[in-house]
Design a protein around this motif. Structure first.
Motif, PDB file in Angstrom:
ATOM      1  N   ARG A   1     -15.024  -5.987 -37.272  1.00 18.81           N
ATOM      2  CA  ARG A   1     -15.068  -6.762 -38.322  1.00 18.81           C
ATOM      3  C   ARG A   1     -15.737  -8.005 -37.975  1.00 18.81           C
ATOM      4  NH1 ARG A   1     -11.657  -6.590 -43.655  1.00 18.81           N
ATOM      5  NH2 ARG A   1     -13.985  -7.828 -44.169  1.00 18.81           N
ATOM      6  N   ASP A   2     -15.720  -7.619 -36.198  1.00 19.50           N
ATOM      7  CA  ASP A   2     -16.281  -9.542 -35.470  1.00 19.50           C
ATOM      8  C   ASP A   2     -16.865  -9.311 -34.592  1.00 19.50           C
ATOM      9  OD1 ASP A   2     -15.240 -12.290 -34.142  1.00 19.50           O
ATOM     10  OD2 ASP A   2     -14.895 -10.859 -32.142  1.00 19.50           O
ATOM     11  N   LEU A   3     -18.168 -10.121 -34.765  1.00 23.40           N
ATOM     12  CA  LEU A   3     -19.134  -9.748 -34.148  1.00 23.40           C
ATOM     13  C   LEU A   3     -19.541 -10.184 -32.344  1.00 23.40           C
ATOM     14  CD1 LEU A   3     -22.504 -10.169 -34.216  1.00 23.40           C
ATOM     15  CD2 LEU A   3     -22.695 -11.738 -34.932  1.00 23.40           C
ATOM     16  N   ALA A   4     -18.696 -10.991 -32.106  1.00 25.47           N
ATOM     17  CA  ALA A   4     -18.454 -10.858 -30.459  1.00 25.47           C
ATOM     18  C   ALA A   4     -17.383  -9.969 -30.596  1.00 25.47           C
ATOM     19  CB  ALA A   4     -17.440 -12.281 -30.724  1.00 25.47           C
ATOM     20  N   THR A   5     -16.510  -9.487 -30.149  1.00 28.24           N
ATOM     21  CA  THR A   5     -16.315  -8.081 -30.227  1.00 28.24           C
ATOM     22  C   THR A   5     -17.042  -6.682 -30.496  1.00 28.24           C
ATOM     23  OG1 THR A   5     -14.084  -8.789 -30.684  1.00 28.24           O
ATOM     24  CG2 THR A   5     -14.450  -6.889 -30.661  1.00 28.24           C
ATOM     25  N   ALA A   6     -17.851  -6.913 -31.005  1.00 31.76           N
ATOM     26  CA  ALA A   6     -18.985  -5.801 -31.531  1.00 31.76           C
ATOM     27  C   ALA A   6     -20.255  -5.976 -30.186  1.00 31.76           C
ATOM     28  CB  ALA A   6     -18.919  -5.600 -32.294  1.00 31.76           C
ATOM     29  N   ASP A   7     -20.499  -7.362 -30.301  1.00 32.12           N
ATOM     30  CA  ASP A   7     -21.365  -7.615 -29.110  1.00 32.12           C
ATOM     31  C   ASP A   7     -21.083  -7.299 -27.331  1.00 32.12           C
ATOM     32  OD1 ASP A   7     -24.286  -8.155 -28.356  1.00 32.12           O
ATOM     33  OD2 ASP A   7     -23.277 -10.577 -27.921  1.00 32.12           O
ATOM     34  N   ARG A   8     -19.721  -8.261 -27.379  1.00 32.12           N
ATOM     35  CA  ARG A   8     -19.360  -6.893 -26.654  1.00 32.12           C
ATOM     36  C   ARG A   8     -19.363  -5.942 -25.747  1.00 32.12           C
ATOM     37  NH1 ARG A   8     -14.535 -10.669 -23.439  1.00 32.12           N
ATOM     38  NH2 ARG A   8     -15.269 -10.420 -20.842  1.00 32.12           N
TER      39      ARG A   8
ATOM     40  N   ARG B   1     -28.227  -7.997 -26.307  1.00 35.83           N
ATOM     41  CA  ARG B   1     -27.965  -7.782 -25.475  1.00 35.83           C
ATOM     42  C   ARG B   1     -29.754  -6.333 -24.950  1.00 35.83           C
ATOM     43  NH1 ARG B   1     -25.851  -4.178 -21.590  1.00 35.83           N
ATOM     44  NH2 ARG B   1     -24.049  -4.688 -22.783  1.00 35.83           N
ATOM     45  N   ASN B   2     -29.178  -5.325 -25.618  1.00 35.94           N
ATOM     46  CA  ASN B   2     -29.523  -3.923 -26.254  1.00 35.94           C
ATOM     47  C   ASN B   2     -31.098  -4.449 -27.103  1.00 35.94           C
ATOM     48  OD1 ASN B   2     -29.123  -2.032 -23.988  1.00 35.94           O
ATOM     49  ND2 ASN B   2     -26.466  -2.613 -25.709  1.00 35.94           N
ATOM     50  N   GLY B   3     -30.546  -5.526 -27.614  1.00 35.10           N
ATOM     51  CA  GLY B   3     -31.617  -5.667 -29.151  1.00 35.10           C
ATOM     52  C   GLY B   3     -33.332  -6.576 -28.366  1.00 35.10           C
ATOM     53  N   ILE B   4     -32.692  -7.222 -26.931  1.00 35.43           N
ATOM     54  CA  ILE B   4     -33.398  -7.328 -26.445  1.00 35.43           C
ATOM     55  C   ILE B   4     -34.279  -6.632 -25.862  1.00 35.43           C
ATOM     56  CG2 ILE B   4     -33.569  -9.386 -24.758  1.00 35.43           C
ATOM     57  CD1 ILE B   4     -31.741 -11.381 -25.205  1.00 35.43           C
ATOM     58  N   ARG B   5     -33.868  -5.943 -25.233  1.00 37.28           N
ATOM     59  CA  ARG B   5     -34.630  -5.613 -24.504  1.00 37.28           C
ATOM     60  C   ARG B   5     -35.653  -4.182 -24.737  1.00 37.28           C
ATOM     61  NH1 ARG B   5     -29.185  -2.129 -21.332  1.00 37.28           N
ATOM     62  NH2 ARG B   5     -28.721  -3.465 -20.154  1.00 37.28           N
ATOM     63  N   ALA B   6     -35.041  -3.447 -26.474  1.00 34.51           N
ATOM     64  CA  ALA B   6     -35.604  -3.374 -27.559  1.00 34.51           C
ATOM     65  C   ALA B   6     -36.844  -3.900 -27.549  1.00 34.51           C
ATOM     66  CB  ALA B   6     -35.056  -2.896 -28.358  1.00 34.51           C
ATOM     67  N   ILE B   7     -36.900  -4.921 -28.010  1.00 32.51           N
ATOM     68  CA  ILE B   7     -37.834  -6.188 -28.761  1.00 32.51           C
ATOM     69  C   ILE B   7     -39.050  -6.144 -27.022  1.00 32.51           C
ATOM     70  CG2 ILE B   7     -39.406  -8.405 -28.602  1.00 32.51           C
ATOM     71  CD1 ILE B   7     -35.837  -9.063 -30.010  1.00 32.51           C
ATOM     72  N   GLY B   8     -38.057  -6.117 -25.595  1.00 32.82           N
ATOM     73  CA  GLY B   8     -39.429  -5.861 -24.582  1.00 32.82           C
ATOM     74  C   GLY B   8     -40.060  -4.327 -24.653  1.00 32.82           C
ATOM     75  N   ALA B   9     -39.172  -3.615 -24.884  1.00 34.85           N
ATOM     76  CA  ALA B   9     -39.573  -1.732 -24.916  1.00 34.85           C
ATOM     77  C   ALA B   9     -41.064  -1.598 -25.924  1.00 34.85           C
ATOM     78  CB  ALA B   9     -38.950  -0.948 -25.225  1.00 34.85           C
ATOM     79  N   GLY B  10     -40.689  -2.763 -26.969  1.00 39.98           N
ATOM     80  CA  GLY B  10     -42.011  -2.541 -27.856  1.00 39.98           C
ATOM     81  C   GLY B  10     -41.177  -1.606 -29.326  1.00 39.98           C
ATOM     82  N   CYS B  11     -39.543  -1.341 -28.904  1.00 41.62           N
ATOM     83  CA  CYS B  11     -39.153  -0.233 -30.089  1.00 41.62           C
ATOM     84  C   CYS B  11     -38.843  -1.535 -31.080  1.00 41.62           C
ATOM     85  CB  CYS B  11     -38.617   0.221 -29.279  1.00 41.62           C
ATOM     86  SG  CYS B  11     -38.806   1.411 -28.457  1.00 41.62           S
TER      87      CYS B  11
ATOM     88  N   LEU C   1     -32.287  -0.025 -33.722  1.00 39.75           N
ATOM     89  CA  LEU C   1     -31.420  -0.233 -31.913  1.00 39.75           C
ATOM     90  C   LEU C   1     -30.841   0.493 -31.471  1.00 39.75           C
ATOM     91  CD1 LEU C   1     -30.230  -2.193 -30.263  1.00 39.75           C
ATOM     92  CD2 LEU C   1     -28.888  -3.387 -31.930  1.00 39.75           C
ATOM     93  N   ALA C   2     -30.079   1.483 -33.089  1.00 40.01           N
ATOM     94  CA  ALA C   2     -29.218   2.644 -32.341  1.00 40.01           C
ATOM     95  C   ALA C   2     -29.892   3.787 -31.104  1.00 40.01           C
ATOM     96  CB  ALA C   2     -28.436   3.215 -33.300  1.00 40.01           C
ATOM     97  N   ARG C   3     -31.301   4.196 -32.142  1.00 32.10           N
ATOM     98  CA  ARG C   3     -31.975   5.427 -31.438  1.00 32.10           C
ATOM     99  C   ARG C   3     -32.255   4.662 -30.071  1.00 32.10           C
ATOM    100  NH1 ARG C   3     -33.776   5.581 -36.351  1.00 32.10           N
ATOM    101  NH2 ARG C   3     -35.760   4.195 -35.948  1.00 32.10           N
ATOM    102  N   PHE C   4     -32.785   3.713 -29.906  1.00 32.02           N
ATOM    103  CA  PHE C   4     -32.996   2.466 -28.195  1.00 32.02           C
ATOM    104  C   PHE C   4     -32.331   2.750 -28.154  1.00 32.02           C
ATOM    105  CE2 PHE C   4     -32.924  -0.616 -25.327  1.00 32.02           C
ATOM    106  CZ  PHE C   4     -34.246  -0.490 -25.059  1.00 32.02           C
ATOM    107  N   ILE C   5     -30.988   2.203 -28.441  1.00 27.98           N
ATOM    108  CA  ILE C   5     -30.043   2.566 -27.280  1.00 27.98           C
ATOM    109  C   ILE C   5     -29.409   4.389 -26.532  1.00 27.98           C
ATOM    110  CG2 ILE C   5     -27.285   2.552 -26.779  1.00 27.98           C
ATOM    111  CD1 ILE C   5     -27.875  -0.504 -28.727  1.00 27.98           C
TER     112      ILE C   5
END
Length: 258
Positions: free
Chosen positions: A203-210, A216-226, A163-167
């Motif tokens: 340490r809080d997933l909601a904050t990290a996600d925001r 959001r970027n994970g969904i993009r990565a799945i759509g891109a086949g990464c 995911l980091a590489r994709f971003i």
């Protein structure tokens, strides 16, 4: 960059305000302000000022006879920043491209970028423009990320790095610009005064996600086949256990020689 559904993006003004209000945002922004070494009477340039979040603090540091100029190419950002700073003398917000700044040669004492160079067409050209508008001895301080430095604790050791590489390579135009800043400054003829890093821990997933846009970027990565389609379960798993993630931000201060 890949094409992204605009409806999936967070509101940019709300996003910038949220990051600035977090402990992480307040902390590194204080460091940037300290590195600028602002003094009364200076002219300070904010390259990509967004909604004007940090202009008031610079104004206080250069008052009563200094000047703060914010430049942004987004009309919505310029309008918001002007509205927020309307009652603040010594602050001016101008529409403009950071590759072709609407300022005279040799007119600036200090400049700042805050997560802006990762998005521009050509970071080297922006630094060349800073040199043009800078006075002798002028300083620029840059806070820019390295997205490949994002770390996520997970039982699956492969998804987080992927995911980091994709971003870094597919979402952000210059996703590793942080590590390149010192070299870019030297190539632009600037004297690098300091290089440091900030690695906030979430340490809080909601904050990290925001802040990091994990799902959001994970969904993009799945759509891109990464990422494999089953990676959606990975995000659900993160929410089911103690969470920890970190990101990497470079802070670089450089100056124009006398």
């Amino acid at each position: 960059m890949i094409d992204i559904d605009p409806s999936s993006r967070p509101d940019p003004i709300a996003y910038l305000d949220h990051v600035a209000a977090t402990d992480v945002g307040r902390g590194y922004k204080r460091q940037v302000l300290d590195l600028l070494e602002l003094r009364p009477g200076q002219t300070v340039l904010d390259l990509g000022c967004g909604p004007g979040t940090d202009l008031a603090a610079k104004r206080e540091a250069v008052a009563p006879h200094g000047r703060v100029v914010g430049v942004d190419r987004d009309p919505a950002m310029v309008a918001e920043a002007r509205a927020r700073l309307a009652a603040r003398p010594l602050v001016e917000v101008r529409p403009g491209d950071v590759h072709a700044l609407p300022l005279a040669d040799g007119s600036v004492d200090r400049a700042r970028t805050d997560r802006v160079l990762q998005h521009v067409d050509d970071p080297a050209a922006v630094l060349a423009e800073f040199r043009r508008v800078a006075r002798p001895g002028a300083r620029i301080v840059m806070a820019e990320p390295d997205w490949e430095g994002m770390l996520i604790d997970s039982p699956d050791p492969d998804v987080g790095p992927a995911l980091a590489r994709f971003i870094a390579r597919r979402v952000v135009r210059h996703g590793t610009v942080g590590r390149r800043l010192a070299r870019l400054c030297a190539e632009a003829g600037l004297v690098v005064r300091s290089v440091g890093t900030v690695a906030p821990v979430f340490r809080d997933l909601a904050t990290a996600d925001r802040v990091l846009g994990l799902r959001r970027n994970g969904i993009r990565a799945i759509g891109a086949g990464c990422l494999e389609p089953g990676a959606e379960e990975w995000f659900d798993d993160l929410a089911s256990r103690p969470f920890l993630a970190s990101a990497l931000l470079f802070l670089v201060a450089a100056e124009v020689g006398p």
